[in-house]
Scaffold this motif. Structure first.
Motif, PDB file in Angstrom:
ATOM      1  N   PHE A  73       0.839  -1.183   0.000  1.00  0.00           N
ATOM      2  CA  PHE A  73       0.000   0.000   0.000  1.00  0.00           C
ATOM      3  C   PHE A  73       0.880   1.239   0.000  1.00  0.00           C
ATOM      4  N   LEU A  74       0.428   2.292  -0.658  1.00  0.00           N
ATOM      5  CA  LEU A  74       1.212   3.516  -0.764  1.00  0.00           C
ATOM      6  C   LEU A  74       1.456   4.145   0.608  1.00  0.00           C
ATOM      7  N   PRO A  75       2.604   4.815   0.773  1.00  0.00           N
ATOM      8  CA  PRO A  75       2.828   5.552   2.018  1.00  0.00           C
ATOM      9  C   PRO A  75       1.811   6.685   2.137  1.00  0.00           C
ATOM     10  N   PRO A  76       1.517   7.126   3.358  1.00  0.00           N
ATOM     11  CA  PRO A  76       0.464   8.141   3.564  1.00  0.00           C
ATOM     12  C   PRO A  76       0.649   9.420   2.749  1.00  0.00           C
ATOM     13  N   ASP A  77       1.879   9.872   2.531  1.00  0.00           N
ATOM     14  CA  ASP A  77       2.070  11.123   1.800  1.00  0.00           C
ATOM     15  C   ASP A  77       1.824  10.996   0.302  1.00  0.00           C
ATOM     16  N   LEU A  78       1.677   9.773  -0.213  1.00  0.00           N
ATOM     17  CA  LEU A  78       1.381   9.576  -1.631  1.00  0.00           C
ATOM     18  C   LEU A  78      -0.073   9.172  -1.887  1.00  0.00           C
ATOM     19  N   ARG A  79      -0.852   9.000  -0.853  1.00  0.00           N
ATOM     20  CA  ARG A  79      -2.248   8.583  -1.023  1.00  0.00           C
ATOM     21  C   ARG A  79      -3.120   9.768  -1.413  1.00  0.00           C
ATOM     22  N   VAL A  80      -4.068   9.531  -2.286  1.00  0.00           N
ATOM     23  CA  VAL A  80      -5.029  10.543  -2.700  1.00  0.00           C
ATOM     24  C   VAL A  80      -6.293  10.353  -1.873  1.00  0.00           C
ATOM     25  N   PRO A  81      -6.841  11.430  -1.322  1.00  0.00           N
ATOM     26  CA  PRO A  81      -8.068  11.283  -0.532  1.00  0.00           C
ATOM     27  C   PRO A  81      -9.216  10.743  -1.382  1.00  0.00           C
ATOM     28  N   SER A  82     -10.051   9.933  -0.780  1.00  0.00           N
ATOM     29  CA  SER A  82     -11.215   9.424  -1.502  1.00  0.00           C
ATOM     30  C   SER A  82     -12.285  10.507  -1.548  1.00  0.00           C
ATOM     31  N   HIS A  83     -13.297  10.293  -2.372  1.00  0.00           N
ATOM     32  CA  HIS A  83     -14.325  11.322  -2.566  1.00  0.00           C
ATOM     33  C   HIS A  83     -15.080  11.647  -1.281  1.00  0.00           C
ATOM     34  N   ASP A  84     -15.190  10.686  -0.367  1.00  0.00           N
ATOM     35  CA  ASP A  84     -15.917  10.962   0.876  1.00  0.00           C
ATOM     36  C   ASP A  84     -15.051  11.714   1.893  1.00  0.00           C
ATOM     37  N   GLN A  85     -13.762  11.870   1.625  1.00  0.00           N
ATOM     38  CA  GLN A  85     -12.881  12.638   2.499  1.00  0.00           C
ATOM     39  C   GLN A  85     -12.737  14.076   2.026  1.00  0.00           C
ATOM     40  N   LEU A  86     -13.308  14.414   0.881  1.00  0.00           N
ATOM     41  CA  LEU A  86     -13.204  15.760   0.325  1.00  0.00           C
ATOM     42  C   LEU A  86     -14.527  16.487   0.468  1.00  0.00           C
ATOM     43  N   ASP A  87     -14.453  17.806   0.658  1.00  0.00           N
ATOM     44  CA  ASP A  87     -15.678  18.604   0.679  1.00  0.00           C
ATOM     45  C   ASP A  87     -16.200  18.853  -0.724  1.00  0.00           C
ATOM     46  N   GLY A  88     -15.341  18.733  -1.720  1.00  0.00           N
ATOM     47  CA  GLY A  88     -15.759  18.934  -3.097  1.00  0.00           C
ATOM     48  C   GLY A  88     -14.561  18.894  -4.020  1.00  0.00           C
ATOM     49  N   ARG A  89     -14.861  18.990  -5.289  1.00  0.00           N
ATOM     50  CA  ARG A  89     -13.823  19.019  -6.324  1.00  0.00           C
ATOM     51  C   ARG A  89     -14.155  20.138  -7.287  1.00  0.00           C
ATOM     52  N   MET A  90     -13.137  20.659  -7.960  1.00  0.00           N
ATOM     53  CA  MET A  90     -13.404  21.678  -8.975  1.00  0.00           C
ATOM     54  C   MET A  90     -12.398  21.567 -10.096  1.00  0.00           C
ATOM     55  N   MET A  91     -12.842  22.007 -11.253  1.00  0.00           N
ATOM     56  CA  MET A  91     -11.979  21.979 -12.434  1.00  0.00           C
ATOM     57  C   MET A  91     -12.236  23.225 -13.263  1.00  0.00           C
ATOM     58  N   PRO A  92     -11.210  23.692 -13.975  1.00  0.00           N
ATOM     59  CA  PRO A  92     -11.425  24.824 -14.876  1.00  0.00           C
ATOM     60  C   PRO A  92     -12.135  24.361 -16.148  1.00  0.00           C
ATOM     61  N   TRP A  93     -12.925  25.237 -16.721  1.00  0.00           N
ATOM     62  CA  TRP A  93     -13.624  24.949 -17.976  1.00  0.00           C
ATOM     63  C   TRP A  93     -13.617  26.239 -18.782  1.00  0.00           C
ATOM     64  N   THR A  94     -12.710  26.347 -19.744  1.00  0.00           N
ATOM     65  CA  THR A  94     -12.514  27.618 -20.452  1.00  0.00           C
ATOM     66  C   THR A  94     -13.529  27.873 -21.563  1.00  0.00           C
ATOM     67  N   GLN A  95     -14.034  26.842 -22.175  1.00  0.00           N
ATOM     68  CA  GLN A  95     -14.953  27.036 -23.294  1.00  0.00           C
ATOM     69  C   GLN A  95     -16.391  27.281 -22.800  1.00  0.00           C
ATOM     70  N   PRO A  96     -17.234  27.831 -23.661  1.00  0.00           N
ATOM     71  CA  PRO A  96     -18.641  28.033 -23.286  1.00  0.00           C
ATOM     72  C   PRO A  96     -19.333  26.694 -23.009  1.00  0.00           C
ATOM     73  N   ILE A  97     -20.362  26.755 -22.187  1.00  0.00           N
ATOM     74  CA  ILE A  97     -21.155  25.571 -21.864  1.00  0.00           C
ATOM     75  C   ILE A  97     -22.522  25.734 -22.516  1.00  0.00           C
ATOM     76  N   VAL A  98     -22.913  24.759 -23.322  1.00  0.00           N
ATOM     77  CA  VAL A  98     -24.222  24.781 -23.974  1.00  0.00           C
ATOM     78  C   VAL A  98     -25.013  23.591 -23.454  1.00  0.00           C
ATOM     79  N   LEU A  99     -26.153  23.873 -22.830  1.00  0.00           N
ATOM     80  CA  LEU A  99     -27.021  22.826 -22.285  1.00  0.00           C
ATOM     81  C   LEU A  99     -28.418  22.988 -22.856  1.00  0.00           C
ATOM     82  N   ASP A 100     -28.954  21.928 -23.384  1.00  0.00           N
ATOM     83  CA  ASP A 100     -30.295  21.935 -23.988  1.00  0.00           C
ATOM     84  C   ASP A 100     -30.414  23.029 -25.046  1.00  0.00           C
ATOM     85  N   GLY A 101     -29.337  23.233 -25.821  1.00  0.00           N
ATOM     86  CA  GLY A 101     -29.356  24.222 -26.889  1.00  0.00           C
ATOM     87  C   GLY A 101     -29.225  25.660 -26.412  1.00  0.00           C
TER      88      GLY A 101
END
Length: 133
Positions: free
Chosen positions: A39-67
């Motif tokens: 198993f990976l050492p603690p400093d190399l482990r990635v938190p699971s989704h239930d250990q995070l308050d949320g996630r975010m990502m950049p999205w540079t292009q426009p978003i089109v939903l339902d036209g």
């Protein structure tokens, strides 16, 4: 022909291939195998989704939903979003700091489009700085 075939199979049924016992004996380890924790050492482990308050990502292009082009309700911006996934909700944040929920997107959509996380942050503000917002 069929009779010959059946007789051959009957003849082979009780036979053991030559050197089979030697091969099986060689395959048995003579010393106990050392068990290593892989198993990976603690400093190399990635938190699971239930250990995070949320996630975010950049999205540079426009978003089109339902036209329809999604625009910020506060300033009218339509590109350069941060898309946030938290508590099974998706939020959009424009460059000016306005946030709005986007009910037409869900966590499954976010997971399909998000790449691997490159960092984790202790605070929301740290994450915003990391992403250039």
């Amino acid at each position: 022909m069929r009779h010959r075939h059946d007789m051959m199979w009957a003849d082979l049924e009780g036979r053991v291939p030559p050197k089979a016992e030697q091969t099986q004996a060689a395959a048995q380890p003579s010393e106990p195998v050392l068990v290593v924790d892989d198993f990976l050492p603690p400093d190399l482990r990635v938190p699971s989704h239930d250990q995070l308050d949320g996630r975010m990502m950049p999205w540079t292009q426009p978003i089109v939903l339902d036209g329809e082009l999604v625009a910020c309700a506060g300033c009218g911006a339509y590109r350069d979003w941060l898309i946030m996934s938290t508590r099974d909700q998706i939020w959009l944040r424009c460059r000016h700091g306005h946030q709005q929920p986007e009910t037409r997107l869900d966590t499954a959509w976010y997971n399909r489009h998000a790449g691997p996380a490159d960092a984790t942050h202790a605070t929301f503000e740290d994450c915003l700085r990391h992403l250039g917002h």
